[in-house]
Design a protein around this motif. Structure first.
Motif, PDB file in Angstrom:
ATOM      1  N   THR A  32      24.180 -56.028  14.188  1.00  0.00           N
ATOM      2  CA  THR A  32      24.180 -57.462  14.444  1.00  0.00           C
ATOM      3  C   THR A  32      22.867 -57.832  15.103  1.00  0.00           C
ATOM      4  OG1 THR A  32      26.566 -57.456  14.749  1.00  0.00           O
ATOM      5  CG2 THR A  32      25.360 -59.332  15.643  1.00  0.00           C
ATOM      6  N   VAL A  33      22.205 -58.834  14.560  1.00  0.00           N
ATOM      7  CA  VAL A  33      20.928 -59.304  15.105  1.00  0.00           C
ATOM      8  C   VAL A  33      21.090 -60.769  15.459  1.00  0.00           C
ATOM      9  CG1 VAL A  33      18.480 -59.670  14.621  1.00  0.00           C
ATOM     10  CG2 VAL A  33      19.662 -57.704  13.623  1.00  0.00           C
ATOM     11  N   LYS A  34      20.750 -61.127  16.699  1.00  0.00           N
ATOM     12  CA  LYS A  34      20.808 -62.524  17.127  1.00  0.00           C
ATOM     13  C   LYS A  34      19.381 -63.023  17.310  1.00  0.00           C
ATOM     14  CE  LYS A  34      25.240 -62.147  19.396  1.00  0.00           C
ATOM     15  NZ  LYS A  34      26.016 -62.423  20.588  1.00  0.00           N
ATOM     16  N   PHE A  35      19.122 -64.249  16.867  1.00  0.00           N
ATOM     17  CA  PHE A  35      17.786 -64.804  16.952  1.00  0.00           C
ATOM     18  C   PHE A  35      17.880 -66.310  17.064  1.00  0.00           C
ATOM     19  CE2 PHE A  35      19.115 -64.238  12.629  1.00  0.00           C
ATOM     20  CZ  PHE A  35      18.883 -65.467  12.057  1.00  0.00           C
ATOM     21  N   LYS A  36      16.794 -66.947  17.466  1.00  0.00           N
ATOM     22  CA  LYS A  36      16.767 -68.402  17.634  1.00  0.00           C
ATOM     23  C   LYS A  36      15.984 -69.113  16.542  1.00  0.00           C
ATOM     24  CE  LYS A  36      17.335 -68.379  22.617  1.00  0.00           C
ATOM     25  NZ  LYS A  36      16.836 -68.815  23.895  1.00  0.00           N
ATOM     26  N   SER A  37      15.016 -68.445  15.961  1.00  0.00           N
ATOM     27  CA  SER A  37      14.109 -69.105  15.029  1.00  0.00           C
ATOM     28  C   SER A  37      14.544 -68.922  13.580  1.00  0.00           C
ATOM     29  CB  SER A  37      12.704 -68.532  15.209  1.00  0.00           C
ATOM     30  OG  SER A  37      11.850 -69.004  14.193  1.00  0.00           O
ATOM     31  N   ALA A  38      14.461 -69.996  12.803  1.00  0.00           N
ATOM     32  CA  ALA A  38      14.765 -69.917  11.375  1.00  0.00           C
ATOM     33  C   ALA A  38      13.729 -69.057  10.659  1.00  0.00           C
ATOM     34  CB  ALA A  38      14.811 -71.318  10.764  1.00  0.00           C
ATOM     35  N   LYS A  39      12.512 -68.989  11.194  1.00  0.00           N
ATOM     36  CA  LYS A  39      11.473 -68.147  10.610  1.00  0.00           C
ATOM     37  C   LYS A  39      11.874 -66.671  10.670  1.00  0.00           C
ATOM     38  CE  LYS A  39       7.605 -71.184  11.652  1.00  0.00           C
ATOM     39  NZ  LYS A  39       6.327 -71.320  12.374  1.00  0.00           N
ATOM     40  N   THR A  40      12.572 -66.297  11.730  1.00  0.00           N
ATOM     41  CA  THR A  40      13.036 -64.918  11.862  1.00  0.00           C
ATOM     42  C   THR A  40      13.998 -64.568  10.744  1.00  0.00           C
ATOM     43  OG1 THR A  40      12.800 -65.093  14.263  1.00  0.00           O
ATOM     44  CG2 THR A  40      14.114 -63.263  13.435  1.00  0.00           C
ATOM     45  N   LEU A  41      14.903 -65.475  10.432  1.00  0.00           N
ATOM     46  CA  LEU A  41      15.855 -65.233   9.348  1.00  0.00           C
ATOM     47  C   LEU A  41      15.123 -65.065   8.017  1.00  0.00           C
ATOM     48  CD1 LEU A  41      18.665 -64.956   8.196  1.00  0.00           C
ATOM     49  CD2 LEU A  41      18.811 -67.450   8.102  1.00  0.00           C
ATOM     50  N   GLU A  42      14.133 -65.895   7.770  1.00  0.00           N
ATOM     51  CA  GLU A  42      13.371 -65.780   6.531  1.00  0.00           C
ATOM     52  C   GLU A  42      12.680 -64.421   6.444  1.00  0.00           C
ATOM     53  OE1 GLU A  42      10.759 -69.113   5.983  1.00  0.00           O
ATOM     54  OE2 GLU A  42      12.355 -70.538   6.447  1.00  0.00           O
ATOM     55  N   ALA A  43      12.125 -63.945   7.563  1.00  0.00           N
ATOM     56  CA  ALA A  43      11.455 -62.644   7.584  1.00  0.00           C
ATOM     57  C   ALA A  43      12.464 -61.515   7.340  1.00  0.00           C
ATOM     58  CB  ALA A  43      10.745 -62.441   8.921  1.00  0.00           C
ATOM     59  N   LEU A  44      13.651 -61.629   7.938  1.00  0.00           N
ATOM     60  CA  LEU A  44      14.682 -60.614   7.722  1.00  0.00           C
ATOM     61  C   LEU A  44      15.144 -60.581   6.269  1.00  0.00           C
ATOM     62  CD1 LEU A  44      16.852 -61.023  10.934  1.00  0.00           C
ATOM     63  CD2 LEU A  44      15.472 -59.040  10.293  1.00  0.00           C
ATOM     64  N   LEU A  45      15.269 -61.732   5.654  1.00  0.00           N
ATOM     65  CA  LEU A  45      15.676 -61.784   4.248  1.00  0.00           C
ATOM     66  C   LEU A  45      14.622 -61.145   3.351  1.00  0.00           C
ATOM     67  CD1 LEU A  45      17.252 -65.353   4.127  1.00  0.00           C
ATOM     68  CD2 LEU A  45      18.447 -63.166   4.002  1.00  0.00           C
ATOM     69  N   ASP A  46      13.350 -61.366   3.649  1.00  0.00           N
ATOM     70  CA  ASP A  46      12.270 -60.729   2.883  1.00  0.00           C
ATOM     71  C   ASP A  46      12.302 -59.217   3.058  1.00  0.00           C
ATOM     72  OD1 ASP A  46      11.365 -63.134   1.891  1.00  0.00           O
ATOM     73  OD2 ASP A  46       9.814 -63.380   3.430  1.00  0.00           O
ATOM     74  N   LEU A  47      12.520 -58.780   4.293  1.00  0.00           N
ATOM     75  CA  LEU A  47      12.590 -57.347   4.579  1.00  0.00           C
ATOM     76  C   LEU A  47      13.782 -56.705   3.860  1.00  0.00           C
ATOM     77  CD1 LEU A  47      11.399 -55.021   6.308  1.00  0.00           C
ATOM     78  CD2 LEU A  47      13.089 -55.638   8.044  1.00  0.00           C
ATOM     79  N   ALA A  48      14.898 -57.409   3.821  1.00  0.00           N
ATOM     80  CA  ALA A  48      16.105 -56.882   3.181  1.00  0.00           C
ATOM     81  C   ALA A  48      15.875 -56.623   1.694  1.00  0.00           C
ATOM     82  CB  ALA A  48      17.263 -57.853   3.378  1.00  0.00           C
ATOM     83  N   LYS A  49      15.121 -57.484   1.052  1.00  0.00           N
ATOM     84  CA  LYS A  49      14.831 -57.294  -0.377  1.00  0.00           C
ATOM     85  C   LYS A  49      14.079 -55.995  -0.612  1.00  0.00           C
ATOM     86  CE  LYS A  49      14.568 -62.218  -1.395  1.00  0.00           C
ATOM     87  NZ  LYS A  49      13.662 -63.329  -1.725  1.00  0.00           N
ATOM     88  N   LYS A  50      13.160 -55.662   0.282  1.00  0.00           N
ATOM     89  CA  LYS A  50      12.327 -54.475   0.107  1.00  0.00           C
ATOM     90  C   LYS A  50      13.088 -53.173   0.359  1.00  0.00           C
ATOM     91  CE  LYS A  50       8.169 -56.978   1.195  1.00  0.00           C
ATOM     92  NZ  LYS A  50       7.129 -57.296   2.133  1.00  0.00           N
ATOM     93  N   PHE A  51      14.104 -53.207   1.217  1.00  0.00           N
ATOM     94  CA  PHE A  51      14.817 -51.994   1.584  1.00  0.00           C
ATOM     95  C   PHE A  51      16.256 -51.960   1.059  1.00  0.00           C
ATOM     96  CE2 PHE A  51      11.432 -52.149   4.728  1.00  0.00           C
ATOM     97  CZ  PHE A  51      10.956 -50.850   4.668  1.00  0.00           C
TER      98      PHE A  51
END
Length: 81
Positions: free
Chosen positions: A5-24
């Motif tokens: 579980t990852v908690k974050f405040k910024s929508a930019k963080t979610l976008e970065a996590l989604l990009d990372l998820a595609k690669k792995f």
């Protein structure tokens, strides 16, 4: 499958996590809808209903805006009051 579980405040963080998820080849489940930012719009705040809402995410939402209760009532109700 292991879970994290990852908690974050910024929508930019979610976008970065989604990009990372595609690669792995990871799966990311979100409770907050992913919103694409509109050009020049810095005021998008994802709001969802939660069991324990964090009202601090709305801090400063009216910063720098002249708003008074009479104007709000007029905009909300118009001539119906």
């Amino acid at each position: 499958m292991q879970e994290v579980t990852v908690k974050f405040k910024s929508a930019k963080t979610l976008e970065a996590l989604l990009d990372l998820a595609k690669k792995f080849d990871m799966v990311i489940e979100t409770k907050v809808p992913v919103q694409k930012k509109r050009d020049g719009d810095e005021s998008q705040i994802p709001i969802t209903f939660a069991e324990h809402p964090d009202v601090t995410t709305l801090a400063g939402i009216r910063k720098g805006r002249e708003i008074n209760p009479d104007d709000l009532r007029e905009k909300a109700w118009g001539g119906r009051l």
